[in-house]
Design a protein around this motif. Structure first.
Motif, PDB file in Angstrom:
ATOM      1  N   LYS A   1      -4.797   6.601  -1.253  1.00  0.00           N
ATOM      2  CA  LYS A   1      -5.864   5.616  -1.124  1.00  0.00           C
ATOM      3  C   LYS A   1      -6.224   5.041  -2.493  1.00  0.00           C
ATOM      4  O   LYS A   1      -6.296   5.769  -3.477  1.00  0.00           O
ATOM      5  N   GLN A   2      -6.450   3.738  -2.551  1.00  0.00           N
ATOM      6  CA  GLN A   2      -6.852   3.124  -3.814  1.00  0.00           C
ATOM      7  C   GLN A   2      -8.233   3.614  -4.236  1.00  0.00           C
ATOM      8  O   GLN A   2      -9.112   3.839  -3.399  1.00  0.00           O
TER       9      GLN A   2
ATOM     10  N   ARG B   1       0.836  -1.204   0.000  1.00  0.00           N
ATOM     11  CA  ARG B   1       0.000   0.000   0.000  1.00  0.00           C
ATOM     12  C   ARG B   1       0.869   1.252   0.000  1.00  0.00           C
ATOM     13  O   ARG B   1       2.011   1.249   0.471  1.00  0.00           O
TER      14      ARG B   1
END
Length: 365
Positions: free
Chosen positions: A181-182, A177
């Motif tokens: 933010k995805q 990650r």
């Protein structure tokens, strides 16, 4: 002035005003779009219920009563300001129907003529889905190799390279990650399609992609593209172990600490950095086995303490090296062995880079 030239909108990053409700925009939109809704989420829900129960005319009348007076004036003013800032843009709703037509009408009454996208979001989305199918049919080369061999770095050096992990904002592993933010699955697909459309329009006739699993973090690769990747020729980077360790320490240890501290400040940033490393290791605890996981976790705790007090990150190699030796390297070797028949070239980073730079000429593409 209204348009169905969806390709031009995406190739030229034409500004788009999305007048759908915020919840629709959050679920999926386009890179050049901004959300200035005709109705908010609750208003949309009320009007939608009315449409189901009483039909279109009643729903339109209710919509007018809800978006009236001060609310209408404020939203119209926001549209006018955006139109003046981006006079080359277009507006759209879900199907290019009632909502965008109404906004267009209100703008016209205010003295602003602004075009809309015929077919709306649905047509734009279908165009991008069709684009993904088309580009997935082009020839491609897959870059494989052990973790830390610079696959992503190499792909970003190549004109034909598509950085799937970069678009997904995730590096594909338990430590993958990033601070970004995805996005939703729809937005991931939309961004990927626009990227590949632009590259194809600029002359790319083949792709260079990293050897990925179907899932990158929380985003899934489009099935057609993934299936094509499983049949494509593959090149493998074989870099020395110590070179890979240095890359991984730089990317996942040193740069991540710096990124967290820049984003959150020194104290809170360190806490996020500490949690990030612990979470990455914890996510693969079952695959490591409880005993090895506990050993590596204790080494991680010690490395973090030394790094915090002395500023030196070298102690992280005490857990990073065995993690590579006992987990990541065996896993990558096993996966690569199953693809041996597809491998057309092996070499270190520089050799693979040189091979891929001339691949299109060598293959006659």
């Amino acid at each position: 002035m209204d348009t169905k030239d969806y390709q031009r909108l995406f190739l030229q990053d034409v500004p788009l005003i999305d007048v759908r409700a915020p919840i629709e925009f959050q679920q999926g939109a386009f890179p050049s779009a901004i959300n200035l809704p005709l109705m908010n989420d609750s208003e949309r829900q009320i009007v939608g219920t009315c449409f189901k129960q009483h039909g279109q005319e009643a729903a339109i009348a209710l919509g007018h009563s809800l978006v009236n007076g001060k609310a209408r004036d404020e939203r119209t003013q926001a549209w006018i300001e955006r139109c003046h800032k981006q006079p080359e843009g277009y507006l759209y709703c879900f199907r290019g129907g009632l909502r965008s037509q109404l906004v267009q009408q209100w703008l016209h009454e205010a003295g602003v003529d602004y075009p809309r996208v015929l077919g709306g979001y649905k047509a734009l989305r279908n165009f991008l889905l069709d684009t993904l199918e088309t580009v997935a049919a082009l020839p491609m080369v897959i870059v494989g190799g052990n973790t830390g061999c610079g696959k992503t770095l190499l792909i970003n050096e190549l004109t034909a390279g598509i950085d799937l992990e970069g678009i997904a904002c995730h590096r594909g592993s338990s430590f993958g990650r990033t601070l970004v933010k995805q996005s939703t699955q729809i937005n991931f697909e939309n961004q990927l399609a626009v990227k590949m459309l632009k590259k194809q329009h600029a002359g790319c006739r083949h792709w260079v992609l990293e050897d990925e699993s179907r899932i990158i973090g929380s985003n899934n690769l489009p099935l057609g593209l993934f299936n094509s990747m499983q049949q494509a020729p593959l090149v493998a980077i074989d870099d020395p172990f110590e070179v890979r360790v240095a890359r991984l320490q730089d990317e996942y240890i040193d740069k991540m600490r710096l990124a967290f501290e820049q984003a959150y400040g020194q104290e809170q940033g360190w806490q996020h950095y500490d949690e990030y490393l612990h979470h990455g290791l914890f996510a693969i605890r079952r695959r490591l086995g409880l005993e090895r996981f506990q050993q590596l976790r204790q080494r991680l705790v010690s490395a973090l303490q030394l790094q915090r007090t002395g500023g030196n990150s070298e102690a992280h190699q005490q857990w990073l090296i065995p993690l590579l030796q006992h987990y990541y390297d065996p896993m990558y070797r096993y996966q690569l062995e199953k693809k041996t028949q597809r491998i057309i070239f092996r070499g270190n980073y520089a050799e693979v880079r040189e091979f891929l730079m001339t691949y299109s000429q060598n293959s006659g593409e």
